[in-house]
Design a protein around this motif. Structure first.
Motif, PDB file in Angstrom:
ATOM      1  N   LEU A  94     -44.228  -2.732  -6.283  1.00 39.05           N
ATOM      2  CA  LEU A  94     -43.980  -3.985  -5.585  1.00 39.05           C
ATOM      3  C   LEU A  94     -42.521  -4.013  -5.159  1.00 39.05           C
ATOM      4  CD1 LEU A  94     -45.749  -6.607  -7.900  1.00 39.05           C
ATOM      5  CD2 LEU A  94     -46.696  -5.481  -5.885  1.00 39.05           C
ATOM      6  N   GLY A  95     -42.241  -4.556  -3.971  1.00 40.58           N
ATOM      7  CA  GLY A  95     -40.858  -4.692  -3.552  1.00 40.58           C
ATOM      8  C   GLY A  95     -40.644  -4.229  -2.117  1.00 40.58           C
ATOM      9  N   PRO A  96     -39.387  -4.211  -1.698  1.00 43.01           N
ATOM     10  CA  PRO A  96     -38.191  -4.488  -2.490  1.00 43.01           C
ATOM     11  C   PRO A  96     -37.925  -5.969  -2.761  1.00 43.01           C
ATOM     12  CG  PRO A  96     -37.585  -3.988  -0.237  1.00 43.01           C
ATOM     13  CD  PRO A  96     -39.063  -3.747  -0.337  1.00 43.01           C
ATOM     14  N   ALA A  97     -38.614  -6.866  -2.028  1.00 38.25           N
ATOM     15  CA  ALA A  97     -38.353  -8.297  -2.178  1.00 38.25           C
ATOM     16  C   ALA A  97     -39.656  -9.069  -2.065  1.00 38.25           C
ATOM     17  CB  ALA A  97     -37.374  -8.785  -1.107  1.00 38.25           C
ATOM     18  N   VAL A 136     -35.276 -11.329  -4.988  1.00 36.41           N
ATOM     19  CA  VAL A 136     -35.221 -10.010  -5.615  1.00 36.41           C
ATOM     20  C   VAL A 136     -34.961 -10.155  -7.109  1.00 36.41           C
ATOM     21  CG1 VAL A 136     -34.470  -8.767  -3.552  1.00 36.41           C
ATOM     22  CG2 VAL A 136     -32.750  -9.780  -5.068  1.00 36.41           C
ATOM     23  N   THR A 137     -35.403  -9.147  -7.822  1.00 37.94           N
ATOM     24  CA  THR A 137     -35.034  -8.950  -9.223  1.00 37.94           C
ATOM     25  C   THR A 137     -34.180  -7.697  -9.252  1.00 37.94           C
ATOM     26  OG1 THR A 137     -37.040 -10.019 -10.013  1.00 37.94           O
ATOM     27  CG2 THR A 137     -35.909  -8.551 -11.542  1.00 37.94           C
ATOM     28  N   GLY A 155     -39.140  -4.983   4.504  1.00 36.26           N
ATOM     29  CA  GLY A 155     -38.213  -3.972   4.009  1.00 36.26           C
ATOM     30  C   GLY A 155     -38.868  -2.615   3.860  1.00 36.26           C
ATOM     31  N   GLU A 156     -38.346  -1.825   2.942  1.00 35.64           N
ATOM     32  CA  GLU A 156     -38.777  -0.436   2.787  1.00 35.64           C
ATOM     33  C   GLU A 156     -38.695  -0.033   1.327  1.00 35.64           C
ATOM     34  OE1 GLU A 156     -37.492   4.038   4.399  1.00 35.64           O
ATOM     35  OE2 GLU A 156     -36.496   2.238   5.163  1.00 35.64           O
ATOM     36  N   THR A 212     -44.993  -9.113  -0.252  1.00 39.43           N
ATOM     37  CA  THR A 212     -44.186  -7.966  -0.641  1.00 39.43           C
ATOM     38  C   THR A 212     -44.961  -6.691  -0.328  1.00 39.43           C
ATOM     39  OG1 THR A 212     -42.951  -6.967  -2.484  1.00 39.43           O
ATOM     40  CG2 THR A 212     -45.102  -7.922  -3.010  1.00 39.43           C
ATOM     41  N   LEU A 213     -44.260  -5.592  -0.154  1.00 40.66           N
ATOM     42  CA  LEU A 213     -44.952  -4.309  -0.021  1.00 40.66           C
ATOM     43  C   LEU A 213     -45.625  -3.954  -1.342  1.00 40.66           C
ATOM     44  CD1 LEU A 213     -42.347  -2.279   2.063  1.00 40.66           C
ATOM     45  CD2 LEU A 213     -44.606  -3.036   2.831  1.00 40.66           C
TER      46      LEU A 213
END
Length: 314
Positions: free
Chosen positions: A192-195, A4-5, A295-296, A161-162
């Motif tokens: 982009l994200g969460p990870a 993560v950032t 994740g979400e 990543t999502l």
């Protein structure tokens, strides 16, 4: 690992999620920088974060940003052909695809300067009255290469990543009329994200050689669609092989899967019974993407900037 950032109020940092905490690396460390030095460097940095982090923060006390804030490039492919069939049905009443779609994957270069985080507000594209979401997964390149083989190209992926490819459908009509590819219709935001979830962490979800991640999208808590990543017509291996023909794929680059069928409002324009959602996105709407193992995201749509008019030629 889940990279993560994040921002805990003392500057932007990079780290890994460990349970309900984030284990951070030294200031100035970025995922882009780690990936540019190779996947081995990423693994070593992750081990360092577990063993001797520079800081440890409760996950609830940090703001998660896009894991890759400025990747070297972003390409978006179209790997689910049923998404295109649904769009053709909505726009032209005909789901038939041109034979070209079966000969090679389609992709376009997206705007790496338009990336937003998984919980950031998203302004409507200036001047758009037909703003839309798109449920996708992004593959992040960990090992560069050129002229890759489709059977082994997925070995170049560091993780996933999502990816939400926000789209202005009214602007898209003008892009298509000009005939040189995606432009302002796809230029306002990419989530982009969460990870960035590394490939090894997702191995339990692999089925018959493919990642079978269950994916879904919702608007204001109402589910729009649900699908699975292993239903891609073109695999990531085939897409990366095609993308790398005669050119280099650089570590840290992002490649989108294209939209999971049903994962945008355009596909539901004439079939409200599928989701009960019969309008385009408006300020105040909350859009969420979910991915098994990924994740979400949850983002509020807000009003965009007014358009500064241009002169009309002729």
């Amino acid at each position: 690992m889940q990279w993560v950032t994040y921002d805990a109020g003392e500057g932007i940092r990079t780290g890994i999620i460990d349970g309900e905490s984030v284990r951070g690396l030294a200031p100035g460390t970025t995922l882009e920088g780690l990936l540019s030095r190779g996947v081995e460097t990423l693994h070593e940095a992750g081990a360092d974060a577990r063993r001797s982090p520079t800081e440890v923060r409760p996950l609830e006390d940090v703001k998660l940003l896009a894991p890759l804030r400025r990747p070297p490039s972003v390409r978006d492919a179209l790997c689910f052909l049923d998404h295109l069939r649904n769009c053709n049905r909505a726009l032209h009443r005909d789901p038939t695809l041109h034979p070209a779609w079966f000969q090679r994957p389609a992709f376009y270069f997206a705007n790496a300067d338009a990336i937003v985080g998984p919980y950031d507000d998203v302004p409507i594209a200036p001047g758009s009255g037909m703003f839309d979401l798109e449920l996708e997964v992004g593959a992040v390149i960990g090992r560069g290469g050129r002229d890759l083989h489709p059977d082994t190209a997925e070995e170049h992926i560091a993780g996933f990543t999502l990816y939400n490819d926000w789209s202005a459908r009214d602007h898209q009509q003008l892009d298509r009329a000009q005939g040189i590819g995606m432009g302002k219709s796809k230029d306002s935001a990419i989530t982009l994200g969460p990870a960035l979830v590394t490939v090894d962490e997702l191995e339990p979800y692999r089925r018959d050689g493919r990642l079978a991640l269950e994916l879904s999208a919702s608007v204001n808590g109402q589910e729009l669609t649900r699908g699975c990543l292993d239903q891609m017509d073109w695999t990531f291996g085939e897409v990366l092989a095609f993308l790398s023909r005669g050119t280099d794929l650089r570590p840290g680059s992002v490649v989108g899967s294209g939209t999971v069928p049903g994962g945008c409002l355009l596909e539901h324009v004439d079939t409200p019974d599928l989701a009960g959602f019969t309008r385009w996105l408006q300020p105040g709407d909350v859009v969420s993407l979910r991915g098994e193992g990924l994740g979400e995201t949850s983002q509020k749509v807000v009003a965009g900037q007014d358009v500064i008019p241009l002169r009309v030629l002729g």
